[in-house]
Motif scaffolding. Structure first.
Motif, PDB file in Angstrom:
ATOM      1  N   LEU A  88     -24.656  -8.302  11.965  1.00 33.19           N
ATOM      2  CA  LEU A  88     -24.793  -7.795  10.568  1.00 33.19           C
ATOM      3  C   LEU A  88     -23.701  -6.773  10.367  1.00 33.19           C
ATOM      4  O   LEU A  88     -23.703  -5.573  10.502  1.00 33.19           O
ATOM      5  N   LEU A  89     -23.154  -7.166   8.994  1.00 35.16           N
ATOM      6  CA  LEU A  89     -21.837  -6.473   8.592  1.00 35.16           C
ATOM      7  C   LEU A  89     -22.016  -6.183   7.193  1.00 35.16           C
ATOM      8  O   LEU A  89     -22.381  -7.100   6.566  1.00 35.16           O
ATOM      9  N   ARG A  90     -21.440  -5.246   6.732  1.00 35.76           N
ATOM     10  CA  ARG A  90     -21.259  -4.712   5.331  1.00 35.76           C
ATOM     11  C   ARG A  90     -20.114  -5.720   4.684  1.00 35.76           C
ATOM     12  O   ARG A  90     -19.054  -5.631   5.347  1.00 35.76           O
ATOM     13  N   ILE A  91     -20.209  -6.116   3.380  1.00 37.19           N
ATOM     14  CA  ILE A  91     -19.453  -6.715   2.809  1.00 37.19           C
ATOM     15  C   ILE A  91     -18.390  -6.144   2.098  1.00 37.19           C
ATOM     16  O   ILE A  91     -18.643  -5.272   1.313  1.00 37.19           O
ATOM     17  N   GLN A  92     -16.975  -6.515   2.179  1.00 33.30           N
ATOM     18  CA  GLN A  92     -15.941  -6.150   1.459  1.00 33.30           C
ATOM     19  C   GLN A  92     -15.275  -7.207   0.750  1.00 33.30           C
ATOM     20  O   GLN A  92     -15.392  -8.430   1.187  1.00 33.30           O
ATOM     21  N   THR A  93     -14.479  -7.082  -0.381  1.00 39.06           N
ATOM     22  CA  THR A  93     -13.630  -8.005  -0.669  1.00 39.06           C
ATOM     23  C   THR A  93     -12.328  -7.165  -1.347  1.00 39.06           C
ATOM     24  O   THR A  93     -12.445  -6.050  -1.567  1.00 39.06           O
ATOM     25  N   ASN A  94     -11.378  -8.027  -1.505  1.00 44.73           N
ATOM     26  CA  ASN A  94     -10.069  -7.645  -2.199  1.00 44.73           C
ATOM     27  C   ASN A  94     -10.347  -7.356  -3.828  1.00 44.73           C
ATOM     28  O   ASN A  94     -10.922  -8.219  -4.519  1.00 44.73           O
ATOM     29  N   ILE A  95     -10.028  -6.345  -4.473  1.00 44.23           N
ATOM     30  CA  ILE A  95     -10.250  -6.275  -6.055  1.00 44.23           C
ATOM     31  C   ILE A  95      -8.858  -5.673  -6.562  1.00 44.23           C
ATOM     32  O   ILE A  95      -8.064  -5.146  -5.824  1.00 44.23           O
ATOM     33  N   ASN A  96      -8.784  -5.691  -7.731  1.00 49.88           N
ATOM     34  CA  ASN A  96      -7.831  -5.202  -8.655  1.00 49.88           C
ATOM     35  C   ASN A  96      -8.376  -3.817  -9.004  1.00 49.88           C
ATOM     36  O   ASN A  96      -9.196  -3.832 -10.105  1.00 49.88           O
ATOM     37  N   ALA A  97      -7.675  -2.697  -8.528  1.00 49.48           N
ATOM     38  CA  ALA A  97      -7.908  -1.391  -9.135  1.00 49.48           C
ATOM     39  C   ALA A  97      -7.171  -1.175 -10.160  1.00 49.48           C
ATOM     40  O   ALA A  97      -6.051  -1.692 -10.447  1.00 49.48           O
ATOM     41  N   ASN A  98      -7.587  -0.386 -11.168  1.00 54.99           N
ATOM     42  CA  ASN A  98      -6.707  -0.272 -12.402  1.00 54.99           C
ATOM     43  C   ASN A  98      -5.330   0.353 -12.338  1.00 54.99           C
ATOM     44  O   ASN A  98      -4.527  -0.184 -12.595  1.00 54.99           O
ATOM     45  N   GLU A  99      -5.662   1.517 -11.472  1.00 58.53           N
ATOM     46  CA  GLU A  99      -4.256   2.047 -11.394  1.00 58.53           C
ATOM     47  C   GLU A  99      -4.132   2.663  -9.841  1.00 58.53           C
ATOM     48  O   GLU A  99      -5.244   3.210  -9.134  1.00 58.53           O
ATOM     49  N   ALA A 100      -2.919   3.069  -9.129  1.00 55.14           N
ATOM     50  CA  ALA A 100      -2.729   3.628  -8.185  1.00 55.14           C
ATOM     51  C   ALA A 100      -1.104   4.342  -8.427  1.00 55.14           C
ATOM     52  O   ALA A 100      -0.410   3.811  -9.172  1.00 55.14           O
ATOM     53  N   ILE A 101      -1.162   5.489  -7.546  1.00 60.71           N
ATOM     54  CA  ILE A 101       0.416   5.934  -7.568  1.00 60.71           C
ATOM     55  C   ILE A 101       0.768   6.075  -6.238  1.00 60.71           C
ATOM     56  O   ILE A 101      -0.068   6.481  -5.188  1.00 60.71           O
ATOM     57  N   VAL A 102       1.957   6.324  -5.862  1.00 59.19           N
ATOM     58  CA  VAL A 102       2.936   6.577  -4.758  1.00 59.19           C
ATOM     59  C   VAL A 102       4.065   7.381  -5.068  1.00 59.19           C
ATOM     60  O   VAL A 102       4.890   6.867  -6.072  1.00 59.19           O
ATOM     61  N   TYR A 103       4.340   8.534  -4.615  1.00 58.39           N
ATOM     62  CA  TYR A 103       5.358   9.173  -4.862  1.00 58.39           C
ATOM     63  C   TYR A 103       5.934  10.156  -3.725  1.00 58.39           C
ATOM     64  O   TYR A 103       5.190  10.229  -2.632  1.00 58.39           O
ATOM     65  N   GLY A 104       7.109  10.508  -3.463  1.00 54.79           N
ATOM     66  CA  GLY A 104       7.768  11.139  -2.341  1.00 54.79           C
ATOM     67  C   GLY A 104       9.102  11.399  -2.559  1.00 54.79           C
ATOM     68  O   GLY A 104       9.755  11.085  -3.500  1.00 54.79           O
ATOM     69  N   THR A 105       9.627  11.892  -1.388  1.00 52.40           N
ATOM     70  CA  THR A 105      10.837  12.340  -1.279  1.00 52.40           C
ATOM     71  C   THR A 105      11.316  11.941   0.242  1.00 52.40           C
ATOM     72  O   THR A 105      10.755  11.981   1.147  1.00 52.40           O
ATOM     73  N   SER A 106      12.833  11.830   0.242  1.00 53.13           N
ATOM     74  CA  SER A 106      13.617  11.823   1.652  1.00 53.13           C
ATOM     75  C   SER A 106      14.855  12.761   1.464  1.00 53.13           C
ATOM     76  O   SER A 106      15.344  12.772   0.630  1.00 53.13           O
ATOM     77  N   PHE A 107      15.021  13.196   3.041  1.00 51.08           N
ATOM     78  CA  PHE A 107      16.032  14.152   2.865  1.00 51.08           C
ATOM     79  C   PHE A 107      16.836  13.809   4.112  1.00 51.08           C
ATOM     80  O   PHE A 107      16.228  13.385   5.078  1.00 51.08           O
TER      81      PHE A 107
END
Length: 811
Positions: free
Chosen positions: A656-675
């Motif tokens: 017995l497993l909890r159900i998940q599915t892929n959805i479209n989230a409205n927004e997400a952000i990714v930011y960063g830096t490299s040196f």
């Protein structure tokens, strides 16, 4: 003719074996020159040199030193560098140095084809790292996934030893595009989780690998959100027109490593005539179970320590207590890689190349699954492994040079891939083994054009059509009675098809002597059709998925080079990823969750901006590069909890497993830096270092985004004094706190401590000694302090103290 060739190759291999055993100390003549700036006499690193038919190439080192001894005395050499005017000179006229004249800076070039003609190129302003064959040879990575860490900017996650999933700028799996020799490896079942497909590439035959960060590559299209990894294998070398003998050569090595008892043997040989040339490569590797480090973090003494494993004794699953807790039982596997390339030069303006590659393995155990525990503390699985990973690639390319108003070069690349990806599982105490088989056939054609205008401006444009067909089947078998029955498939059991078509155009122009701009656009259209025939196991509210999507994306960038000390890069871009079969149609159980299909998914879009600054000091004795980026994801495809017919849980594979599915989230952000830092301390000493930091968040749900690694980096101190090269280096990772993990399970928090993944660092040393002209000996000691560590999100701990020994021949 065939008999003569066979006899010739047999003699070559016998000679190679004899020389390997006795390590002949033959000394060869070496002709080295210095390449310098005509203006101030400073050395120029990275000057690419080739002869008329590009059968022989060389690159100058950080001191501007270039070895031209492999070129024939009759050759005319062409010297090229992005910051200097191209220069041609007969080898007979070369003295002790070559001086090049500075010209307007051009944007770094990404070569999509394996040869150096750049007839399918996209010039962009994003950060690019290149790993050449010489770097790979010295660092001796075991797999093509491990090799990517040499860039300093790619993070590698591993669920098992037979894997390696690249993470670029916080994006992983089907948001990072893998390419080999111009052919997309990403197919319809590349998943959003962690991938192992990179190891099916043989790094022993790689000529160069380009890592393009960000989504600025309009010629690549869907999936290239985080970046592109493009592997280029070696090309056959032709005989020079004035040579009296063929251009033949053999490379071979044997390697042994103690941490996993690795035994690898490789050889490749080239046979080159004036019209026909061929290269053959064979690599075999065998890995036993991996030993992890003994020095445990005292604050988390149980972290990564698995004291038991499952075994089958007298037809009964039995829990066995390990005698050696450091040995990760259930990690060993073997792999064989083959490559054959044949080139036919019809004329100086027409070249055909047939490229065939095949990779196969033994069963590859999923160590993270074999160590999974149920809520009651018992082992979840007795068996969990990938069936033999088989990848076949066949590609035929035609390269044409012409002079007309529409193009100066054209390449037509037709290709076919067949991928077999099977999963064999059996829960602990259960006599039923389930086998899920996925067969993917991929057909494609690429047509690419280039049109130049006296090196001031260039146009690149082309077309691409790729079709994926996925067949998914499954069955269960009682291992006692051999009785078989149907089982739930991973993907739609009635078949799936994914077709993508695209057209792109990009333009580059040097509008001043100190500035260059680039503009590009691409239109892509994808069509997906998948259907379910058997609804016995999961009753969905639909029996067919029909998903059609189109998108127009583009990029723009500027490079400004006010003087030789400063370089500024600014770029903006957009990208999209259309849902594939894995996104919309997969049924997949992990831990206490089961993922089910969703026919309502739409494409995710990325909008990216980045700024890069490079500053050089002295005569480029010290160079510092800093890049900052920000990516905004719209309609990001993420996992979320779900209900089916009002139920939030369901039975799957007996649980017995909890159900998940892929959805479209409205927004997400990714930011960063490299040196990145590179310093030449003296003629013999140099240092290079890289640091990377990334943040990602699902802003709609206000939770951390998956696949975001913690701070990580690498620092190398390199000492070179011929014939010896020595490197002392450190690899390190910061803490990944549990509060920064995705709440939906993709980051494998069950494999971390209660606080997250601890920080770690390893110290390492390696050396290579050249013995004469043809041979070298290598030795390395990795993780000298025998530290126990586990990279973020990984299901297996890193290697403990590891001695590596390698013998090489280049004849």
């Amino acid at each position: 003719m065939l008999i003569d060739k066979t006899i010739y190759l047999s003699k070559k291999l016998k000679t190679l074996s004899f020389l390997f055993i006795f390590l002949s100390s033959s000394i060869g003549f070496s002709q080295k020159i210095k390449v310098q700036n005509k203006k101030d006499k400073t050395p120029i690193e990275g000057v690419f040199v080739y002869n008329n038919n590009q059968s022989i190439t060389a690159i100058s080192d950080s001191s501007g030193i270039l070895d031209i001894s492999n070129f024939s005395k009759r050759d005319t050499l062409v010297f090229t560098h992005q910051g200097f005017a191209t220069f041609m000179i007969p080898k007979l006229n070369i003295g002790n140095y070559i001086s090049l004249t500075e010209q307007a800076v051009t944007i770094p070039t990404i070569e999509i084809v394996a040869e150096q003609e750049k007839n399918k190129a996209l010039e962009i302003t994003s950060k690019i790292d290149k790993i050449d064959a010489k770097t790979v040879q010295f660092n001796n990575p075991q797999t093509a996934a491990d090799m990517l860490e040499l860039s300093g900017g790619v993070y590698i996650q591993k669920s098992q030893m037979g894997g390696g999933s690249p993470i670029i700028r916080g994006f992983e799996a089907n948001r990072v595009l893998l390419v080999i020799d111009g052919v997309r490896l990403n197919n319809a079942i590349y998943r959003s989780g962690h991938l192992q497909n990179a190891i099916t590439i043989d790094n022993a035959i790689i000529e160069k690998t380009s890592i393009i960060y960000g989504s600025n590559s309009v010629i690549y299209g869907s999936d290239a959100i985080g970046g592109v990894v493009h592997y280029e294998t070696k090309m056959p070398k032709f005989k020079n027109d004035n040579d009296t003998i063929n251009n033949n050569g053999t490379n071979a090595y044997a390697r042994y490593a103690t941490a996993n008892q690795e035994k690898t043997i490789h050889f490749d040989f080239n046979i080159g005539g004036k019209k026909i040339a061929a290269i053959t490569s064979v690599t075999f590797s065998d890995f036993e179970d991996l030993r992890m480090g003994e020095v445990i973090n005292s604050d988390y003494p149980e972290f990564g320590i698995e004291k038991h494993f499952a075994d089958r004794i007298n037809n009964t699953d039995t829990v066995i207590r390990k005698n050696d807790f450091l040995k990760q039982v259930g990690t060993g596997y073997s792999q064989t890689d083959l490559l054959e390339k044949i080139s036919y030069k019809v004329s100086e303006n027409l070249l055909f190349t047939l490229n065939t590659q095949y990779s196969t393995s033994s069963n590859v155990p999923r160590y993270d699954k074999l160590t999974d525990l149920k809520n009651n503390g018992n082992l979840r699985f007795s068996e969990w492994h990938y069936g033999p990973q088989n990848r076949f690639l066949g590609a035929l390319s035609a390269k044409i040079k012409a002079k007309n108003k529409w193009f100066s070069k054209i390449e037509i690349l037709a290709h076919y891939q067949k991928i077999d990806e099977d999963r064999i599982t059996r829960t602990f105490g259960n006599d039923t083994r389930t086998t899920r088989q996925e067969d993917v056939n991929v057909y494609g054609i690429n047509i690419d054009f280039i049109k130049g205008n006296n090196h001031k401006s260039q146009w690149y444009y082309g077309f691409e059509v790729i079709h994926n067909n996925v067949k998914s089947s499954a069955f269960s078998e009682n291992i006692i009675t051999s009785e078989k029955s149907i089982a739930a498939t991973r993907y739609p059991d009635n078949g799936s098809d994914l077709t993508s078509t695209a057209a792109y155009i990009t333009f580059k122009n040097n509008f001043t002597e100190k500035a260059t701009y680039s503009l590009g656009a691409r239109y892509s259209f994808t069509s997906l059709l998948a259907s379910f025939a058997d609804t016995t196991f999961i009753r969905l509210p639909f029996s067919e998925i029909n998903n059609n999507n189109g998108a127009l994306t583009g990029n723009a960038g500027v490079v400004f080079h006010p003087n030789k000390k400063w370089n500024f890069q600014v770029a903006i871009s957009s990208a999209f990823r259309s849902p594939n079969v894995d996104d919309v149609g997969k049924v997949f159980a992990k831990n206490d969750y089961v993922l089910i299909p969703n026919n309502q998914l739409t494409p995710e879009y990325a909008y990216n901006g980045e700024i890069g600054i490079t500053r050089s000091f002295g005569n480029e004795d010290l160079t510092i590069n800093i890049v900052g980026f920000y990516t905004f994801l719209q309609n990001a495809i993420v996992r979320d909890f779900f209900t089916l017919k009002g139920n939030d849980s369901m039975f799957y594979d007996g649980e017995l497993l909890r159900i998940q599915t892929n959805i479209n989230a409205n927004e997400a952000i990714v930011y960063g830096t490299s040196f990145n830092l590179k310093a030449k301390l003296s003629k013999e000493f140099s240092i290079k270092s890289s640091f990377n930091y990334t943040v990602g968040r699902n802003t709609t749900l206000d939770v951390p985004l998956a696949h975001i690694p913690p701070f990580y980096g690498r620092t190398d101190l390199i000492i070179h004094s011929a014939p010896l090269t020595l490197a002392v280096y450190a690899k390190y990772q910061g803490w990944k706190w549990i509060s920064e993990y995705s709440p939906f399970g993709e980051d494998n928090e069950d494999k971390a401590t209660i606080k997250g993944t601890p920080a770690w660092q390893t110290f390492n040393i390696r050396a290579e000694m050249q013995i004469g002209k043809f041979f070298s000996v290598q030795a390395a000691l990795e993780n000298m302090l025998d530290v126990h560590y586990r990279p973020f999100s990984s299901g297996i701990s890193g290697a403990g103290r590891n001695f590596i020994f390698t013998l090489r021949a280049n004849i």
